[in-house]
Design a protein around this motif. Structure first.
Motif, PDB file in Angstrom:
ATOM      1  N   SER A 154       6.468   7.943  -6.059  1.00  0.00           N
ATOM      2  CA  SER A 154       6.613   7.811  -7.131  1.00  0.00           C
ATOM      3  C   SER A 154       7.730   9.266  -7.542  1.00  0.00           C
ATOM      4  O   SER A 154       8.471   9.066  -8.081  1.00  0.00           O
ATOM      5  CB  SER A 154       6.192   7.494  -7.946  1.00  0.00           C
ATOM      6  N   ARG A 155       7.219   9.769  -7.308  1.00  0.00           N
ATOM      7  CA  ARG A 155       6.808  11.387  -7.806  1.00  0.00           C
ATOM      8  C   ARG A 155       8.890  11.416  -6.719  1.00  0.00           C
ATOM      9  O   ARG A 155       9.409  12.387  -6.616  1.00  0.00           O
ATOM     10  CB  ARG A 155       6.561  12.147  -7.473  1.00  0.00           C
ATOM     11  N   LEU A 156       9.105  11.038  -5.879  1.00  0.00           N
ATOM     12  CA  LEU A 156       9.527  11.928  -4.313  1.00  0.00           C
ATOM     13  C   LEU A 156      10.868  11.050  -5.241  1.00  0.00           C
ATOM     14  O   LEU A 156      12.360  11.288  -4.637  1.00  0.00           O
ATOM     15  CB  LEU A 156       9.482  11.681  -3.171  1.00  0.00           C
ATOM     16  N   ILE A 157      10.518   9.408  -5.350  1.00  0.00           N
ATOM     17  CA  ILE A 157      11.840   8.907  -5.194  1.00  0.00           C
ATOM     18  C   ILE A 157      12.164   7.771  -5.726  1.00  0.00           C
ATOM     19  O   ILE A 157      13.357   7.204  -6.217  1.00  0.00           O
ATOM     20  CB  ILE A 157      12.662   8.185  -3.512  1.00  0.00           C
ATOM     21  N   ALA A 161       3.823   6.138 -11.359  1.00  0.00           N
ATOM     22  CA  ALA A 161       2.943   5.670 -10.445  1.00  0.00           C
ATOM     23  C   ALA A 161       2.332   4.410 -10.729  1.00  0.00           C
ATOM     24  O   ALA A 161       2.123   3.259  -9.721  1.00  0.00           O
ATOM     25  CB  ALA A 161       1.888   6.344  -9.269  1.00  0.00           C
ATOM     26  N   SER A 162       1.996   3.931 -11.602  1.00  0.00           N
ATOM     27  CA  SER A 162       1.115   1.839 -12.489  1.00  0.00           C
ATOM     28  C   SER A 162       2.200   1.521 -11.763  1.00  0.00           C
ATOM     29  O   SER A 162       1.637   0.482 -11.489  1.00  0.00           O
ATOM     30  CB  SER A 162       1.031   2.340 -13.864  1.00  0.00           C
ATOM     31  N   ARG A 217       9.991  -3.454  -2.791  1.00  0.00           N
ATOM     32  CA  ARG A 217      11.089  -2.510  -2.824  1.00  0.00           C
ATOM     33  C   ARG A 217      10.670  -1.203  -1.962  1.00  0.00           C
ATOM     34  O   ARG A 217      11.596  -0.698  -1.249  1.00  0.00           O
ATOM     35  CB  ARG A 217      12.226  -2.076  -4.338  1.00  0.00           C
ATOM     36  N   PHE A 218      10.047  -0.545  -2.717  1.00  0.00           N
ATOM     37  CA  PHE A 218       9.420   0.805  -2.322  1.00  0.00           C
ATOM     38  C   PHE A 218       8.897   0.583  -0.719  1.00  0.00           C
ATOM     39  O   PHE A 218       9.305   1.661   0.523  1.00  0.00           O
ATOM     40  CB  PHE A 218       8.159   1.607  -3.237  1.00  0.00           C
ATOM     41  N   GLN A 247       0.697  -1.508   0.080  1.00  0.00           N
ATOM     42  CA  GLN A 247      -0.056  -0.462   0.090  1.00  0.00           C
ATOM     43  C   GLN A 247       0.683   1.140   0.551  1.00  0.00           C
ATOM     44  O   GLN A 247       1.277   2.314   1.025  1.00  0.00           O
ATOM     45  CB  GLN A 247      -0.953   0.131   1.234  1.00  0.00           C
ATOM     46  N   ILE A 248       1.873   1.207  -1.009  1.00  0.00           N
ATOM     47  CA  ILE A 248       2.092   2.680  -1.501  1.00  0.00           C
ATOM     48  C   ILE A 248       1.466   4.306  -1.830  1.00  0.00           C
ATOM     49  O   ILE A 248       0.841   3.887  -3.060  1.00  0.00           O
ATOM     50  CB  ILE A 248       3.561   2.398  -2.294  1.00  0.00           C
TER      51      ILE A 248
END
Length: 209
Positions: free
Chosen positions: A141-144, A149-150, A160-161, A135-136
């Motif tokens: 996705s924008r920050l790191i 985001a898909s 991994r995230f 549940q990211i």
């Protein structure tokens, strides 16, 4: 005389101790809050995400490999009801083993977190827009990440995230797992979410984990 009503925490702990999957409505999953990141932290997190090494565990000692295989077999049996396809199940477990160790995390704890967050559903989406197994929130996705985001629905990318983010929160909380889990859920300082993860993690305990 009527029995006393159970608290939300009682329900969560009972579900975990009985091995039941956490229902999405019982815990507000994926509530990480977007916070400013120092450039050095952002760079370190981005580098940790970008490493493209395949999630294949490597062992220099036979006993460590045998321990991994014992864990893999036992965990596969426990996960079969949720993931009936054998290959999918083994790939998931192999990846979560790899990513948790890569991030210096407790594999059992992360399995409990995945149970609470998504009930092991790859394409889970929370009411606040968090995605996948761990549940990211898309802002990560924008920050790191690369801004796509898909990709958070990709198994290895999501795990991994999630592991890198949880490691970041643990570092911020100086190793305090309770506080780091609360931060992961956006409920820092409250007991419901960490206790739910601890209870769920008991379902995945194994001497070789």
């Amino acid at each position: 005389m009527s029995s006393p009503a159970w608290s939300r925490r009682d329900c969560l702990l009972a579900a975990g101790s009985l091995g039941l999957g956490m229902l999405p409505r019982m815990v507000q999953a994926g509530g990480q809050l977007e916070e400013p990141l120092a450039d050095s932290v952002r760079s370190a997190l981005s580098a940790a995400i970008a490493n493209s090494a395949p999630p294949v565990p490597e062992f220099t000692e036979l006993e460590k490999r045998l321990a991994y295989l014992r864990w893999l077999g036992a965990s596969s049996d426990r996960l079969q009801r949720r993931k009936p396809d054998f290959q999918t199940r083994i790939e998931f477990l192999q990846t979560i083993w790899y990513e948790t160790r890569r991030a210096g995390l407790d594999t059992t704890l992360v399995l409990g977190l995945v149970q609470v967050e998504s009930a092991f559903r790859k394409f889970a989406i929370s009411r606040v827009g968090a995605r996948g197994y761990m549940q990211i929130m898309p802002f990560w996705s924008r920050l790191i990440g690369d801004g796509d985001a898909s990709r958070l629905f990709n198994m290895q990318t999501n795990l991994r995230f999630g592991c890198v983010i949880l490691r970041h929160y643990l570092d911020r909380e100086r190793g305090d797992t309770f506080m780091a889990l609360g931060r992961y859920n956006g409920s820092r300082g409250r007991a419901e979410y960490p206790n739910a993860v601890y209870a769920a993690a008991k379902n995945w305990a194994h001497p070789d984990a």
